[in-house]
Design an enzyme around this catalytic site. Structure first.
Site, PDB file in Angstrom:
ATOM      1  N   ASP A  83      -9.601 -25.171   6.011  1.00 30.61           N
ATOM      2  CA  ASP A  83      -8.324 -24.479   5.855  1.00 30.61           C
ATOM      3  C   ASP A  83      -8.534 -23.148   5.112  1.00 30.61           C
ATOM      4  OD1 ASP A  83      -5.212 -24.894   6.106  1.00 30.61           O
ATOM      5  OD2 ASP A  83      -5.510 -24.408   3.997  1.00 30.61           O
TER       6      ASP A  83
ATOM      7  N   TYR B 156      -1.358 -16.719   0.030  1.00 28.79           N
ATOM      8  CA  TYR B 156      -0.699 -16.228   1.242  1.00 28.79           C
ATOM      9  C   TYR B 156      -0.039 -14.880   0.994  1.00 28.79           C
ATOM     10  CZ  TYR B 156      -1.425 -20.842   3.257  1.00 28.79           C
ATOM     11  OH  TYR B 156      -1.994 -21.985   3.750  1.00 28.79           O
TER      12      TYR B 156
ATOM     13  N   HIS C  47      -5.114 -31.815  11.330  1.00 35.23           N
ATOM     14  CA  HIS C  47      -5.608 -30.692  10.537  1.00 35.23           C
ATOM     15  C   HIS C  47      -6.496 -31.172   9.394  1.00 35.23           C
ATOM     16  CE1 HIS C  47      -5.489 -26.735   8.611  1.00 35.23           C
ATOM     17  NE2 HIS C  47      -5.190 -27.348   7.477  1.00 35.23           N
TER      18      HIS C  47
END
Length: 293
Positions: free
Chosen positions: A110, A220, A274
């Site tokens: 990730d 982010y 994921h």
């Protein structure tokens, strides 16, 4: 609860470009004379996500799983600028010699994968082999998302995280119910493997630390405010392991890295989500073992 493989809290101290001290927490096992295998987690995780791989590879490697800055027991400097890619890459560059090594096998998932792709490209002398799980190469992700509407829709949370305060509130609400949904949801969660109540409590504990939620979301925010520069091609051997039931990333992103990697192998695990290293740890460990041989 405080999950623990080692009984000690271990830290390395690094220095930022602003000469500020940052402590990075890590968990380690294995003989210090063996090669280093360094694990880098993603969002919203901490070192604990690598528990199955730490147990598997401790016989042949000095296995070390860090908490990225802002996560777990690592320091959490304030401000979005402290989470831009250049600073995180600098952290890894200092961690490896601080652990007593000249290079490593780098394993990432990730957000940790984005860091690992960039780090390997910028500092190839420090990475012998790279293993990335469910994370696209950063140089191709933006263009892929612009051309692929399905991926654009799946990336909605990146834009949501740019809003002040509200993302933090959504994570903390109802005893961090969002974390529970992320890891145990019917579509998004660990679908094949197990994610127990104790496992969820471990993640909640890590994110209950002061400043932890904002720090994680700041990764982010920083990638939009401080967009990373294009990075060089990667020449070392790279293995991408991809759980095909990922609801946040299109499967086509896995092989797309062929365009910027000289020696790239992709292994798909059809039934995995994921969270592939927790969902199908035996298959992930087998792919890793074959690649490392």
């Amino acid at each position: 609860m405080r999950p623990c493989i080692s009984n000690l809290l271990l830290f390395v101290t690094i220095w930022t470009t602003d000469s500020e001290e940052v402590k990075i927490h890590y968990v380690a096992q294995g003989d210090v004379t063996k090669p280093l295998m360094l694990f880098v987690h993603g969002f919203p995780e901490f070192w604990y996500s690598w528990r199955y791989q730490l147990r598997k590879f401790k016989k042949d490697y000095r296995v070390v799983a860090i908490d990225l800055r802002g996560y777990g027991d690592s320091d959490k400097p304030s401000g979005v600028a402290n989470y831009q890619m250049s600073k995180i890459v600098s952290d890894l560059k200092q961690v490896i010699p601080a652990l007593g090594y000249r290079s490593c096998v780098l394993v990432a998932h990730d957000w940790g994968g984005t860091i690992a792709w960039t780090f390997t490209a910028m500092h190839p002398e420090l990475v012998d082999k790279l293993i990335v799980m469910n994370c696209p190469h950063p140089s191709i992700f933006r263009s892929y998302m612009e051309k692929n509407m399905a991926q654009f829709k799946k990336s909605w949370y990146i834009f949501f995280f740019q809003i002040p305060f509200l993302p933090e509130l959504s994570v903390r609400a109802n005893d961090m119910k969002a974390l529970e949904r992320i890891f145990t949801g019917r579509k998004d969660g660990v679908t094949t493997g197990k994610c127990s109540t104790d496992d969820i409590e471990a993640y909640k504990y890590a994110f209950s630390r002061p400043g932890a939620v904002t720090a994680a979301i700041n990764y982010y925010r920083a990638t939009i405010r401080f967009p990373p520069k294009r990075i060089p091609r990667i020449s070392c051997p790279v293995l991408t392991i991809w759980g095909c039931k990922d609801t946040a990333l299109e499967t086509g992103l896995a092989a797309a890295a062929d365009a910027v990697v000289d020696n790239h192998t992709v292994k798909y695990i059809e039934e995995a989500s994921h969270w592939v290293m927790m969902d199908t740890p035996d298959k992930v460990n087998k792919h890793m073992t074959d690649f490392l041989k």
